[in-house]
Design a protein around this motif. Structure first.
Motif, PDB file in Angstrom:
ATOM      1  N   SER A   1     -10.358   4.701   4.876  1.00  0.00           N
ATOM      2  CA  SER A   1     -10.193   4.574   6.332  1.00  0.00           C
ATOM      3  C   SER A   1      -9.448   3.301   6.734  1.00  0.00           C
ATOM      4  N   ASN A   2      -8.895   2.606   5.754  1.00  0.00           N
ATOM      5  CA  ASN A   2      -8.129   1.366   5.978  1.00  0.00           C
ATOM      6  C   ASN A   2      -8.945   0.239   6.587  1.00  0.00           C
ATOM      7  N   LYS A   3     -10.264   0.266   6.410  1.00  0.00           N
ATOM      8  CA  LYS A   3     -11.092  -0.846   6.877  1.00  0.00           C
ATOM      9  C   LYS A   3     -11.116  -1.964   5.849  1.00  0.00           C
ATOM     10  N   MET A   4     -10.845  -1.597   4.591  1.00  0.00           N
ATOM     11  CA  MET A   4     -10.786  -2.539   3.470  1.00  0.00           C
ATOM     12  C   MET A   4      -9.720  -2.023   2.518  1.00  0.00           C
ATOM     13  N   GLN A   5      -9.220  -2.898   1.672  1.00  0.00           N
ATOM     14  CA  GLN A   5      -8.259  -2.485   0.652  1.00  0.00           C
ATOM     15  C   GLN A   5      -8.787  -2.892  -0.720  1.00  0.00           C
ATOM     16  N   PRO A   6      -8.586  -2.027  -1.711  1.00  0.00           N
ATOM     17  CA  PRO A   6      -9.019  -2.386  -3.068  1.00  0.00           C
ATOM     18  C   PRO A   6      -8.115  -3.476  -3.648  1.00  0.00           C
ATOM     19  N   SER A   7      -8.639  -4.213  -4.597  1.00  0.00           N
ATOM     20  CA  SER A   7      -7.830  -5.220  -5.289  1.00  0.00           C
ATOM     21  C   SER A   7      -6.764  -4.508  -6.105  1.00  0.00           C
ATOM     22  N   LEU A   8      -5.773  -5.242  -6.556  1.00  0.00           N
ATOM     23  CA  LEU A   8      -4.721  -4.656  -7.380  1.00  0.00           C
ATOM     24  C   LEU A   8      -5.302  -4.096  -8.675  1.00  0.00           C
ATOM     25  N   GLU A   9      -6.240  -4.814  -9.265  1.00  0.00           N
ATOM     26  CA  GLU A   9      -6.880  -4.333 -10.490  1.00  0.00           C
ATOM     27  C   GLU A   9      -7.619  -3.021 -10.234  1.00  0.00           C
ATOM     28  N   MET A  10      -8.326  -2.938  -9.107  1.00  0.00           N
ATOM     29  CA  MET A  10      -9.053  -1.716  -8.772  1.00  0.00           C
ATOM     30  C   MET A  10      -8.077  -0.585  -8.480  1.00  0.00           C
ATOM     31  N   LEU A  11      -6.971  -0.890  -7.832  1.00  0.00           N
ATOM     32  CA  LEU A  11      -5.947   0.113  -7.548  1.00  0.00           C
ATOM     33  C   LEU A  11      -5.388   0.683  -8.843  1.00  0.00           C
ATOM     34  N   MET A  12      -5.234  -0.164  -9.850  1.00  0.00           N
ATOM     35  CA  MET A  12      -4.761   0.301 -11.156  1.00  0.00           C
ATOM     36  C   MET A  12      -5.789   1.245 -11.793  1.00  0.00           C
ATOM     37  N   ARG A  13      -7.063   0.918 -11.671  1.00  0.00           N
ATOM     38  CA  ARG A  13      -8.118   1.801 -12.209  1.00  0.00           C
ATOM     39  C   ARG A  13      -8.140   3.136 -11.474  1.00  0.00           C
ATOM     40  N   ILE A  14      -7.970   3.085 -10.155  1.00  0.00           N
ATOM     41  CA  ILE A  14      -7.954   4.309  -9.350  1.00  0.00           C
ATOM     42  C   ILE A  14      -6.794   5.198  -9.779  1.00  0.00           C
ATOM     43  N   ALA A  15      -5.615   4.610  -9.944  1.00  0.00           N
ATOM     44  CA  ALA A  15      -4.439   5.368 -10.372  1.00  0.00           C
ATOM     45  C   ALA A  15      -4.685   6.021 -11.732  1.00  0.00           C
ATOM     46  N   GLU A  16      -5.319   5.294 -12.620  1.00  0.00           N
ATOM     47  CA  GLU A  16      -5.617   5.828 -13.950  1.00  0.00           C
ATOM     48  C   GLU A  16      -6.593   7.000 -13.857  1.00  0.00           C
ATOM     49  N   ILE A  17      -7.642   6.851 -13.075  1.00  0.00           N
ATOM     50  CA  ILE A  17      -8.640   7.911 -12.922  1.00  0.00           C
ATOM     51  C   ILE A  17      -8.024   9.157 -12.288  1.00  0.00           C
ATOM     52  N   LEU A  18      -7.160   8.948 -11.285  1.00  0.00           N
ATOM     53  CA  LEU A  18      -6.532  10.078 -10.601  1.00  0.00           C
ATOM     54  C   LEU A  18      -5.301  10.595 -11.346  1.00  0.00           C
ATOM     55  N   ASP A  19      -4.924   9.903 -12.420  1.00  0.00           N
ATOM     56  CA  ASP A  19      -3.767  10.279 -13.229  1.00  0.00           C
ATOM     57  C   ASP A  19      -2.490  10.366 -12.391  1.00  0.00           C
ATOM     58  N   VAL A  20      -2.253   9.296 -11.613  1.00  0.00           N
ATOM     59  CA  VAL A  20      -1.042   9.199 -10.803  1.00  0.00           C
ATOM     60  C   VAL A  20      -0.395   7.838 -11.040  1.00  0.00           C
ATOM     61  N   ASP A  21       0.876   7.748 -10.728  1.00  0.00           N
ATOM     62  CA  ASP A  21       1.574   6.466 -10.756  1.00  0.00           C
ATOM     63  C   ASP A  21       0.990   5.610  -9.634  1.00  0.00           C
ATOM     64  N   ILE A  22       0.743   4.354  -9.905  1.00  0.00           N
ATOM     65  CA  ILE A  22       0.131   3.474  -8.901  1.00  0.00           C
ATOM     66  C   ILE A  22       0.949   3.445  -7.612  1.00  0.00           C
ATOM     67  N   ARG A  23       2.264   3.657  -7.728  1.00  0.00           N
ATOM     68  CA  ARG A  23       3.123   3.644  -6.539  1.00  0.00           C
ATOM     69  C   ARG A  23       2.798   4.783  -5.577  1.00  0.00           C
ATOM     70  N   GLU A  24       2.162   5.838  -6.074  1.00  0.00           N
ATOM     71  CA  GLU A  24       1.763   6.943  -5.199  1.00  0.00           C
ATOM     72  C   GLU A  24       0.623   6.549  -4.264  1.00  0.00           C
ATOM     73  N   LEU A  25      -0.063   5.457  -4.590  1.00  0.00           N
ATOM     74  CA  LEU A  25      -1.194   5.006  -3.768  1.00  0.00           C
ATOM     75  C   LEU A  25      -0.795   3.935  -2.773  1.00  0.00           C
ATOM     76  N   ILE A  26       0.473   3.559  -2.784  1.00  0.00           N
ATOM     77  CA  ILE A  26       0.955   2.478  -1.921  1.00  0.00           C
ATOM     78  C   ILE A  26       2.031   3.017  -0.982  1.00  0.00           C
TER      79      ILE A  26
END
Length: 67
Positions: free
Chosen positions: A37-62
């Motif tokens: 909901s854009n109330k908070m943003q994950p850290s870059l490290e967490m964003l990398m973990r999210i991308a890995e779990i979702l099996d997407v390029d991290i750029r798709e989350l930005i």
């Protein structure tokens, strides 16, 4: 520009929920909800973990800042 949240979009595209992601990350569901909901943003490290779990390029989350 609309207030688009890429994490929320990718989860919907993959038919996954914030609860599903929270369980895999070991995070509280309210934390993932705040990211979606854009109330908070994950850290870059967490964003990398999210991308890995979702099996997407991290750029798709930005959202790009340049056209």
């Amino acid at each position: 520009m609309t207030n688009l949240n890429r994490l929320k979009v990718v989860l919907a595209e993959q038919k996954k929920t914030g609860k599903w992601l929270a369980e895999r990350l070991g995070k509280d569901t309210s934390t993932v909800s705040k990211w979606c909901s854009n109330k908070m943003q994950p850290s870059l490290e967490m964003l990398m973990r999210i991308a890995e779990i979702l099996d997407v390029d991290i750029r798709e989350l930005i959202i790009t800042t340049k056209q």
